[in-house]
Design an enzyme around this catalytic site. Structure first.
Site, PDB file in Angstrom:
ATOM      1  N   GLU A   6       1.134  -1.376   0.246  1.00 55.36           N
ATOM      2  CA  GLU A   6       0.048  -0.294  -0.136  1.00 55.36           C
ATOM      3  C   GLU A   6       0.722   1.301   0.076  1.00 55.36           C
ATOM      4  O   GLU A   6       0.375   2.237  -0.315  1.00 55.36           O
ATOM      5  CB  GLU A   6      -0.740   0.126   1.192  1.00 55.36           C
ATOM      6  CG  GLU A   6      -1.842  -1.118   0.645  1.00 55.36           C
ATOM      7  CD  GLU A   6      -1.353  -2.365   1.408  1.00 55.36           C
ATOM      8  OE1 GLU A   6      -1.822  -3.538   0.955  1.00 55.36           O
ATOM      9  OE2 GLU A   6      -0.157  -2.727   2.830  1.00 55.36           O
ATOM     10  N   PHE A  24      -3.380 -14.062  -0.421  1.00 55.01           N
ATOM     11  CA  PHE A  24      -2.373 -13.336  -0.966  1.00 55.01           C
ATOM     12  C   PHE A  24      -0.715 -14.092  -1.263  1.00 55.01           C
ATOM     13  O   PHE A  24      -0.154 -14.262  -1.986  1.00 55.01           O
ATOM     14  CB  PHE A  24      -2.303 -11.360  -1.009  1.00 55.01           C
ATOM     15  CG  PHE A  24      -3.727 -11.529  -1.909  1.00 55.01           C
ATOM     16  CD1 PHE A  24      -3.524 -10.846  -2.865  1.00 55.01           C
ATOM     17  CD2 PHE A  24      -5.573 -12.375  -1.427  1.00 55.01           C
ATOM     18  CE1 PHE A  24      -4.938 -10.188  -4.019  1.00 55.01           C
ATOM     19  CE2 PHE A  24      -6.390 -11.754  -2.110  1.00 55.01           C
ATOM     20  CZ  PHE A  24      -6.339 -10.833  -3.341  1.00 55.01           C
ATOM     21  N   GLU A  45       2.535 -14.019  -3.406  1.00 55.91           N
ATOM     22  CA  GLU A  45       3.808 -13.864  -3.171  1.00 55.91           C
ATOM     23  C   GLU A  45       4.947 -14.693  -3.032  1.00 55.91           C
ATOM     24  O   GLU A  45       6.457 -14.854  -3.022  1.00 55.91           O
ATOM     25  CB  GLU A  45       3.671 -12.150  -1.776  1.00 55.91           C
ATOM     26  CG  GLU A  45       2.129 -11.118  -2.214  1.00 55.91           C
ATOM     27  CD  GLU A  45       1.645 -10.368  -0.869  1.00 55.91           C
ATOM     28  OE1 GLU A  45       1.805  -9.646  -0.829  1.00 55.91           O
ATOM     29  OE2 GLU A  45       1.894 -11.438  -0.096  1.00 55.91           O
TER      30      GLU A  45
END
EC number: 3.2.2.-
Length: 282
Positions: free
Chosen positions: A122, A198, A203
């Site tokens: 983010e 995720f 990742e």
């Protein structure tokens, strides 16, 4: 990093009359203006001494982004749909500062300290621009739905996760040196590490040989039962997966800096009172 409070709506393009109120999601108003505004804000004021600027200007980034989902049935999208956008928005990430997270959005970002200690997805340009925004395409003009987006649970997973899955993959692929992964060790319903998270899907598989070590921080919430510890359960599974990729592996539980962060919100918790004695905190 299963983005909590991040909704990239790549939804089924159906008629508005077929969407029940319980299934409706309101898209972000003036999406283009919000996108361009965040992009320009990032370019001029954000992370200037932490992350490099990208070569593409904001208008070019918007075109790549809009092209990815507009005038298309959203359920036909896949991880490659946003490839051009992420290629244009790619940044070189600082070595030893990349951080992933699962189930600990607030704590991870507080700990990362807006890029000063660690970088999260983010904090990157794509993550900053699209965090918390909602959008969906449609085949009719203007190419996206400005009024309502349906729930995208009926879409294949590769369509539902086309944006944030690609974001996570691209982010992980750029990591170098030691990476950090913060997880929740106090959730009785969800394992600290999940292969379908995720991190598990996008990742960890995309970490390259430029990564040397994976450091796991297990967060134990104050006053709650400890469910998972390093070296056992799902964290042992994760350790095996990491070592199979020939990365070094470290795991720590509520390290001092994380405990202090938790105690700042609840200084009277039992763990915090003990910490004051142990660390001689005023």
């Amino acid at each position: 990093m299963s983005p909590v409070a991040i909704i990239a709506c790549v939804c089924l393009a159906v008629t508005l009359t077929s969407i029940s109120p319980s299934e409706a999601i309101v898209p972000t108003r003036e999406l283009e203006n919000v996108f361009l505004g965040r992009c320009k804000d990032y370019e001029i004021t954000r992370y200037l001494d932490i992350l490099p600027r990208v070569r593409s200007d904001c208008s070019a980034l918007w075109k790549d982004f809009f092209k990815a989902f507009s005038f298309k049935n959203p359920c036909d999208l896949d991880l490659g749909s946003y490839k051009d956008f992420f290629t244009s928005a790619q940044q070189q990430l600082p070595k030893n500062k990349v951080m992933f997270w699962s189930g600990v959005y607030d704590e991870a970002h507080d700990y990362a300290n807006t890029g000063r200690k660690y970088i999260t997805l983010e904090d990157t340009l794509p993550g900053y621009m699209l965090n918390s925004l909602v959008w969906c395409g449609q085949r009719a003009n203007p190419g996206f739905n400005e009024k309502v987006c349906p729930d995208f649970k009926t879409c294949p997973v590769q369509a539902r996760e086309s944006f944030w899955g690609m974001a996570s993959s691209s982010y992980a692929h750029s990591a170098e040196g030691e990476v950090t992964y913060m997880v929740d060790g106090s959730n009785p319903k969800v394992p600290a590490y999940r292969p379908d998270s995720f991190f598990g899907k996008y990742e960890l598989p995309n970490l390259t040989n430029k990564v040397t070590r994976v450091k796991v921080i297990v967060l134990h919430r104050l006053g709650e039962k400890i469910i998972e510890k390093c070296g056992a359960g799902s964290l042992l599974d994760l350790e095996k997966l990491v070592k199979a990729k020939h990365f070094a592996f470290d795991c720590v539980e509520n390290p001092r800096a994380v405990l202090f962060l938790l105690c700042s919100d609840n200084p009277n918790a039992r763990e915090c009172r003990l910490a004051k004695r142990f660390y001689r905190i005023a």
